[in-house]
Design an enzyme around this catalytic site. Sequence first.
Site, short mmCIF file in Angstrom:
data_model
loop_
_atom_site.label_atom_id
_atom_site.label_comp_id
_atom_site.label_asym_id
_atom_site.label_seq_id
_atom_site.Cartn_x
_atom_site.Cartn_y
_atom_site.Cartn_z
N ARG A 1 0.86 -1.19 0.00
CA ARG A 1 0.00 0.00 0.00
C ARG A 1 0.89 1.24 0.00
O ARG A 1 1.92 1.28 0.68
CB ARG A 1 -0.91 0.03 1.23
CG ARG A 1 -2.10 -0.91 1.15
CD ARG A 1 -3.13 -0.43 0.12
NE ARG A 1 -4.31 -1.29 0.04
CZ ARG A 1 -4.46 -2.32 -0.80
NH1 ARG A 1 -3.51 -2.64 -1.65
NH2 ARG A 1 -5.58 -3.02 -0.80
N GLU B 1 -3.83 7.86 -4.97
CA GLU B 1 -4.14 7.18 -6.23
C GLU B 1 -5.46 7.69 -6.80
O GLU B 1 -6.40 7.89 -6.01
CB GLU B 1 -4.23 5.67 -6.01
CG GLU B 1 -2.90 5.08 -5.55
CD GLU B 1 -2.96 3.57 -5.28
OE1 GLU B 1 -4.01 2.94 -5.52
OE2 GLU B 1 -1.94 3.04 -4.83
N HIS C 1 -1.52 0.68 -10.00
CA HIS C 1 -2.12 -0.28 -9.04
C HIS C 1 -2.77 -1.44 -9.80
O HIS C 1 -3.98 -1.64 -9.74
CB HIS C 1 -3.14 0.44 -8.14
CG HIS C 1 -3.43 -0.35 -6.87
ND1 HIS C 1 -3.72 0.24 -5.67
CD2 HIS C 1 -3.46 -1.69 -6.62
CE1 HIS C 1 -3.93 -0.68 -4.75
NE2 HIS C 1 -3.77 -1.88 -5.31
N1 LIG Z 1 -0.53 -3.91 -5.59
C1 LIG Z 1 -1.62 -4.64 -5.58
O1 LIG Z 1 -2.38 -4.66 -6.55
C2 LIG Z 1 -1.93 -5.48 -4.40
C3 LIG Z 1 -1.54 -5.10 -3.14
N2 LIG Z 1 -1.84 -5.91 -2.07
C4 LIG Z 1 -1.37 -5.50 -0.76
O2 LIG Z 1 -0.44 -6.47 -0.31
C5 LIG Z 1 -0.68 -6.73 1.05
C6 LIG Z 1 -0.14 -8.08 1.42
O3 LIG Z 1 -0.94 -9.11 0.87
P1 LIG Z 1 -0.76 -10.62 1.36
O4 LIG Z 1 0.63 -11.07 1.17
O5 LIG Z 1 -1.84 -11.40 0.73
O6 LIG Z 1 -1.05 -10.41 2.92
P2 LIG Z 1 -0.61 -11.29 4.16
O7 LIG Z 1 -1.51 -10.91 5.25
O8 LIG Z 1 -0.52 -12.72 3.76
O9 LIG Z 1 0.88 -10.80 4.46
C7 LIG Z 1 1.19 -9.61 5.11
C8 LIG Z 1 2.59 -9.70 5.67
O10 LIG Z 1 2.90 -8.44 6.24
C9 LIG Z 1 3.51 -8.65 7.49
N3 LIG Z 1 3.30 -7.52 8.39
C10 LIG Z 1 2.15 -6.92 8.74
N4 LIG Z 1 2.38 -5.92 9.58
C11 LIG Z 1 3.71 -5.88 9.77
C12 LIG Z 1 4.57 -5.05 10.52
N5 LIG Z 1 4.09 -4.06 11.28
N6 LIG Z 1 5.90 -5.28 10.47
C13 LIG Z 1 6.40 -6.29 9.72
N7 LIG Z 1 5.62 -7.10 8.98
C14 LIG Z 1 4.30 -6.90 9.01
C15 LIG Z 1 2.86 -9.89 8.02
O11 LIG Z 1 3.71 -10.40 9.02
P3 LIG Z 1 3.38 -11.73 9.85
O12 LIG Z 1 3.45 -12.83 8.84
O13 LIG Z 1 4.46 -11.81 10.82
O14 LIG Z 1 2.00 -11.53 10.41
C16 LIG Z 1 2.78 -10.73 6.75
O15 LIG Z 1 3.99 -11.41 6.54
C17 LIG Z 1 -2.21 -6.58 1.19
O16 LIG Z 1 -2.57 -6.27 2.53
C18 LIG Z 1 -2.51 -5.45 0.26
O17 LIG Z 1 -2.46 -4.22 0.95
C19 LIG Z 1 -2.50 -7.08 -2.23
C20 LIG Z 1 -2.92 -7.48 -3.46
C21 LIG Z 1 -2.71 -6.69 -4.65
O1 LIG Z 2 -4.66 -3.94 -3.90
C1 LIG Z 2 -5.34 -4.88 -4.12
C2 LIG Z 2 -5.86 -5.78 -3.14
O2 LIG Z 2 -6.46 -6.80 -3.53
O3 LIG Z 2 -5.71 -5.49 -1.95
#
Ligand SMILES: NC(=O)C1=CN([C@@H]2O[C@H](COP(=O)(O)OP(=O)(O)OC[C@H]3O[C@@H](n4cnc5c(N)ncnc54)[C@H](OP(=O)(O)O)[C@@H]3O)[C@@H](O)[C@H]2O)C=CC1
Ligand SMILES: O=CC(=O)O
Length: 325
Positions: free
Chosen positions: A237, A266, A285
């Site tokens: 994000r 955005e 995005h």
């Molecule tokens: N560009 C785009 O089009 C897209 C963007 N996204 C974004 O990507 C993000 C991630 O997606 P996804 O991988 O499925 O989500 P997940 O929930 O599977 O992964 C999130 C990761 O972030 C880590 N995390 C959260 N907070 C912290 C913190 N304060 N410090 C360190 N690590 C942290 C978590 O750690 P832990 O494992 O230790 O809990 C986890 O490893 C979504 O929330 C969304 O905002 C998603 C899809 C499309």
């Molecule tokens: O940014 C996209 C999402 O699925 O979150």
Amino acid sequence: MKPSIVVYKKQPADLQQRLEQHFAITQFDDITEENRAQVLDALQNAEGLLGSGGRVDKDLLDHAPRLRAVSTSSVGYDNFDVAELTRREIPLMHTPTALTDTVADTVMALVLATARRVVNLAERVKAGEWTQNVGPDWFGIDVHHKTMGIVGMGRIGLALAQRAHFGFDMPILYNARSQHTEAEERFGARKCELDELLEKSDFVCVLLPMTKETFHLIGKEQLAKMKSSAVLVSAGRGPVIDEPALIEALKDGTIYGAGMDVFEKEPLPKGSPLLSLPNVVALPHVGSATHQTRYDMAACAVDNLIAALNGDVKQFCVNPEVLRK
Ligand SMILES: NC(=O)C1=CN([C@@H]2O[C@H](COP(=O)(O)OP(=O)(O)OC[C@H]3O[C@@H](n4cnc5c(N)ncnc54)[C@H](OP(=O)(O)O)[C@@H]3O)[C@@H](O)[C@H]2O)C=CC1
Ligand SMILES: O=CC(=O)O
């Protein structure tokens, strides 16, 4: 009588039909400042809400006294007031598995495009600058065998690690709150503090959700810790990165380049310096934006809403504590 729902994203025809079999639908394309009053009016009677983007906050929920379920066709849910939904015992559904591989592909595309200057060089070719054998001012940096740093080893982080390890022989560092043994055992990833990751990685890919803790996690101080030859990729994000600090770092050579799919604001405003810096690859995005994946996300969100309104939720609930009540 069919339950009423508000849908605020255009659906593929077959999914629209599926929704119509179950619900009486009031349809919008989005929730915007301009149509907010109409949306609030439609919500008075709605038991379900389906869409993505747009803010779903306390004020909006106050206008939805009959709401029983909300479903977003995205994995991120920072635009929803989850605490308020939970207080009202309303499940929020999302689409965490449909898009993982597609987003990881996009991140890898940003890594390659930034390192090998794909966009910048293609523009130069189109502008007629390729008039003789190219010299060093056309060269980029290698990706294979370089160190990949993954900030946020969740679903997408893991899929990126797989690509980096098997596709590009990259050693992998990661930072997350918890340890991820699958990434360690399958892809040789090593967990480390954020500072160490920033100092040692050649590619820093930030895949974090937007939360109070992650807001501006990467700012001037963190960018200064990166190698001057390193690339930052931002695909979680926008507000996780302090954008003015990043722009300074890109201008003064603190880092080599940036590949970005998400931004603080955005669509990216026309005057943003990110649009004119040659060492930036900026995408609108589109992490999950393939025809198939966007369809799969929409289908998942429709299934989620039907399940939630039938009291039959088995997966993909952001606040599952409301289901146990
Ligand atoms: N560009 C785009 O089009 C897209 C963007 N996204 C974004 O990507 C993000 C991630 O997606 P996804 O991988 O499925 O989500 P997940 O929930 O599977 O992964 C999130 C990761 O972030 C880590 N995390 C959260 N907070 C912290 C913190 N304060 N410090 C360190 N690590 C942290 C978590 O750690 P832990 O494992 O230790 O809990 C986890 O490893 C979504 O929330 C969304 O905002 C998603 C899809 C499309
Ligand atoms: O940014 C996209 C999402 O699925 O979150």
